[in-house]
Design a protein around this motif. Sequence first.
Motif, PDB file in Angstrom:
ATOM      1  N   CYS A  73      13.108  -7.658  36.171  1.00  0.00           N
ATOM      2  CA  CYS A  73      12.553  -7.580  34.992  1.00  0.00           C
ATOM      3  C   CYS A  73      12.367  -9.069  34.287  1.00  0.00           C
ATOM      4  O   CYS A  73      13.865  -9.447  34.113  1.00  0.00           O
ATOM      5  CB  CYS A  73      13.110  -6.745  33.965  1.00  0.00           C
ATOM      6  SG  CYS A  73      12.651  -6.582  32.177  1.00  0.00           S
ATOM      7  N   GLY A  75      11.778  -9.884  31.345  1.00  0.00           N
ATOM      8  CA  GLY A  75      12.144  -9.678  29.988  1.00  0.00           C
ATOM      9  C   GLY A  75      13.882  -9.707  29.943  1.00  0.00           C
ATOM     10  O   GLY A  75      14.887 -10.307  29.123  1.00  0.00           O
ATOM     11  N   CYS A  76      14.392  -8.823  30.602  1.00  0.00           N
ATOM     12  CA  CYS A  76      15.840  -8.676  30.574  1.00  0.00           C
ATOM     13  C   CYS A  76      16.428  -9.928  31.460  1.00  0.00           C
ATOM     14  O   CYS A  76      17.819  -9.785  31.488  1.00  0.00           O
ATOM     15  CB  CYS A  76      16.347  -7.372  31.356  1.00  0.00           C
ATOM     16  SG  CYS A  76      15.735  -5.837  30.291  1.00  0.00           S
ATOM     17  N   CYS A  90       9.726  -1.985  32.999  1.00  0.00           N
ATOM     18  CA  CYS A  90      11.276  -1.854  32.687  1.00  0.00           C
ATOM     19  C   CYS A  90      11.399  -0.760  31.612  1.00  0.00           C
ATOM     20  O   CYS A  90      11.094  -0.605  30.633  1.00  0.00           O
ATOM     21  CB  CYS A  90      11.820  -3.364  32.079  1.00  0.00           C
ATOM     22  SG  CYS A  90      13.402  -3.094  31.827  1.00  0.00           S
ATOM     23  N   ALA A  92      14.331  -0.576  29.799  1.00  0.00           N
ATOM     24  CA  ALA A  92      15.088  -0.995  28.930  1.00  0.00           C
ATOM     25  C   ALA A  92      14.117  -1.726  27.784  1.00  0.00           C
ATOM     26  O   ALA A  92      14.450  -1.300  26.696  1.00  0.00           O
ATOM     27  CB  ALA A  92      16.119  -1.950  29.473  1.00  0.00           C
ATOM     28  N   CYS A  93      13.049  -2.490  28.265  1.00  0.00           N
ATOM     29  CA  CYS A  93      12.737  -3.393  27.345  1.00  0.00           C
ATOM     30  C   CYS A  93      11.060  -3.039  27.522  1.00  0.00           C
ATOM     31  O   CYS A  93      10.283  -3.523  26.437  1.00  0.00           O
ATOM     32  CB  CYS A  93      12.725  -4.596  27.433  1.00  0.00           C
ATOM     33  SG  CYS A  93      12.174  -5.523  28.987  1.00  0.00           S
TER      34      CYS A  93
HETATM   35 ZN   LIG Z   1      13.531  -5.425  30.744  1.00  0.00          ZN
END
Ligand SMILES: [Zn+2]
Length: 116
Positions: A73, A75-76, A90, A92-93
């Motif tokens: 990811c 982003g993460c 993802c 998570a985000c």
């Molecule tokens: Zn993410």
Amino acid sequence: MHELSLLTQVIPPVMAAVTARGATSCQAVGLVVGSLSGAVPEALQGAWPLATAGTVLEGARLEVEPVQAAIWCPGCQAEVAIDQFYALVCPACGTPSGQLTRGREFQVAWVDLDTT
Ligand SMILES: [Zn+2]
């Protein structure tokens, strides 16, 4: 059965390896199966006796080693395990990612030979 055709693709090299080492039978075969490989472990177990009937692998135990799919990811900035229903997003985000880092594995990891 989908799993049967998958197995018949990985079995010939295993058979070749078994006979090359002079073994007459095989105790167990370890198969790494990614969660996005399209194969269902339970169905693999069902197809295994059919796929190995009449071969040197007949009677061998199939041990499926599942691999949880994961993406990288951006982003993460991390590798994130994904459920197959999330596709390549993802969890998570929510950032979409085309970088699948694992999950499509379908390969024989090890073979337990009976060399007696
Ligand atoms: Zn993410």
